[in-house]
Design an enzyme around this catalytic site. Sequence first.
Site, PDB file in Angstrom:
ATOM      1  N   GLU A  15       0.842  -1.201   0.000  1.00  0.00           N
ATOM      2  CA  GLU A  15       0.000   0.000   0.000  1.00  0.00           C
ATOM      3  C   GLU A  15       0.878   1.253   0.000  1.00  0.00           C
ATOM      4  O   GLU A  15       1.873   1.325   0.742  1.00  0.00           O
ATOM      5  CB  GLU A  15      -0.882  -0.044   1.245  1.00  0.00           C
ATOM      6  CG  GLU A  15      -2.344   0.134   1.008  1.00  0.00           C
ATOM      7  CD  GLU A  15      -2.982  -0.853   0.048  1.00  0.00           C
ATOM      8  OE1 GLU A  15      -3.011  -0.569  -1.172  1.00  0.00           O
ATOM      9  OE2 GLU A  15      -3.474  -1.892   0.506  1.00  0.00           O
ATOM     10  N   GLY A 108     -12.894   1.796  -0.655  1.00  0.00           N
ATOM     11  CA  GLY A 108     -11.469   1.524  -0.812  1.00  0.00           C
ATOM     12  C   GLY A 108     -11.232   0.292  -1.677  1.00  0.00           C
ATOM     13  O   GLY A 108     -10.176  -0.333  -1.600  1.00  0.00           O
ATOM     14  N   SER A 111     -13.594   1.475  -6.821  1.00  0.00           N
ATOM     15  CA  SER A 111     -14.737   1.641  -7.727  1.00  0.00           C
ATOM     16  C   SER A 111     -14.376   2.610  -8.849  1.00  0.00           C
ATOM     17  O   SER A 111     -14.853   2.481  -9.980  1.00  0.00           O
ATOM     18  CB  SER A 111     -15.949   2.167  -6.967  1.00  0.00           C
ATOM     19  OG  SER A 111     -15.657   3.406  -6.371  1.00  0.00           O
ATOM     20  N   ASP A 156      -4.477   0.677  -9.009  1.00  0.00           N
ATOM     21  CA  ASP A 156      -5.873   0.276  -9.218  1.00  0.00           C
ATOM     22  C   ASP A 156      -6.155  -0.027 -10.688  1.00  0.00           C
ATOM     23  O   ASP A 156      -6.823  -1.012 -11.020  1.00  0.00           O
ATOM     24  CB  ASP A 156      -6.822   1.382  -8.739  1.00  0.00           C
ATOM     25  CG  ASP A 156      -6.504   1.834  -7.325  1.00  0.00           C
ATOM     26  OD1 ASP A 156      -5.899   1.046  -6.576  1.00  0.00           O
ATOM     27  OD2 ASP A 156      -6.844   2.985  -6.991  1.00  0.00           O
TER      28      ASP A 156
END
Length: 370
Positions: A15, A108, A111, A156
């Site tokens: 992360e 989170g 989307s 993402d």
Amino acid sequence: MRTWVAPGRVNIIGEHTDYNDGFVLPIALPLVTRCAAETTVGGLVRVESRQRPGEAVRAEVDELAAARDRLPGWARYPLGVVAEFVRRGHSVPGLMLELDGAVPIGAGLSSSAALSCSVAIALRDLCAPSVADRELIDIARAAENDFAGAPTGVLDQSAAVLCTAGHALFLDVRRFTAGASGYEQIPFDLAAFGLQLLVIDTGQPHELVDGGYARRRDQCEAAAAELGVPALRDVAAEADLARIADTVCRRRARHVVTENARVVAVAEKLRQGADPREIGPILVAGHASLRDDFEVSTAALDTAVAAALDAGAHGARMVGGGFGGSAIALVDRERTEAVAAAVGERFARSGLAEPRTFVVVPADGARRES
Ligand code: GLA
């Protein structure tokens, strides 16, 4: 009209490493955004969303950049993708887009990348078939960064495009963005080990357009500059961080350096076919680092992780950018319901709204559906 889909993601580990040129290890979720699309004539783009009934937006394809500021926030994601294709010289005659998103917003689970990538892959098939996956990911990222105003890295969008069912995606962001292959599909078959991955959505919305994420990026850049390296990816040893004068920046950098090492360690274990229970402690260390050094966790996320671990999860951590959103827990299949119930009880006792829990398996990335 034909339809395309792109999934949300959870990151197993890694992360806030993507914009530091480091490593990530996401899986795609079975939850997708669906984009029905067709080209039209006349140079207009019309976009509507099932989640925004009665809010269809219409704009001129060639005027999107100028129209940006008057577009509603949600429409900047799909229209930003169209604008980015146009900016790169692809011709879009006119377009009709109908969106339907099943990835919970603000959880989170990405989307926004599911949305931007579903439109990007539709547009590629309809108007720009020569665009390769790497450029597609860059188009979606640029749309989110420049048009929607969310300063994301590439995690993402890469997950949404490149992930494959049954695998975790090991992505070396520097090598990938430099044009080398830079990624690897690593088998991630939890069922074979009697395990499940539980997502705990705290229901606290997380918003990347807020300032906390951008501030973390700035602090990481400042730390890299002070150390004289292009990115925190290049810090060879944790001991080098002592040269960072500002203690906050030093802690931010320590998270990134240790997190990169955790991604490499988890990837190596999975590559070797180890029992995934062995990655549990690494996930827990990742959570502690995000909580204490990077300071992007919340009381609800900490509660979710602690309750899951107390109820027997092998590992648990917050996922995504933080400041709300979801956590994951690695649990024995026969303990899943008990862990979910224990988390719910702990939330109730702590005065937190009831979380939503669900099991996920690694699914396929963006694709044409019909
Ligand atoms: C958000 C961003 C990603 C990544 C994560 C944190 O999801 O969109 O690019 O930085 O946060 O790992």
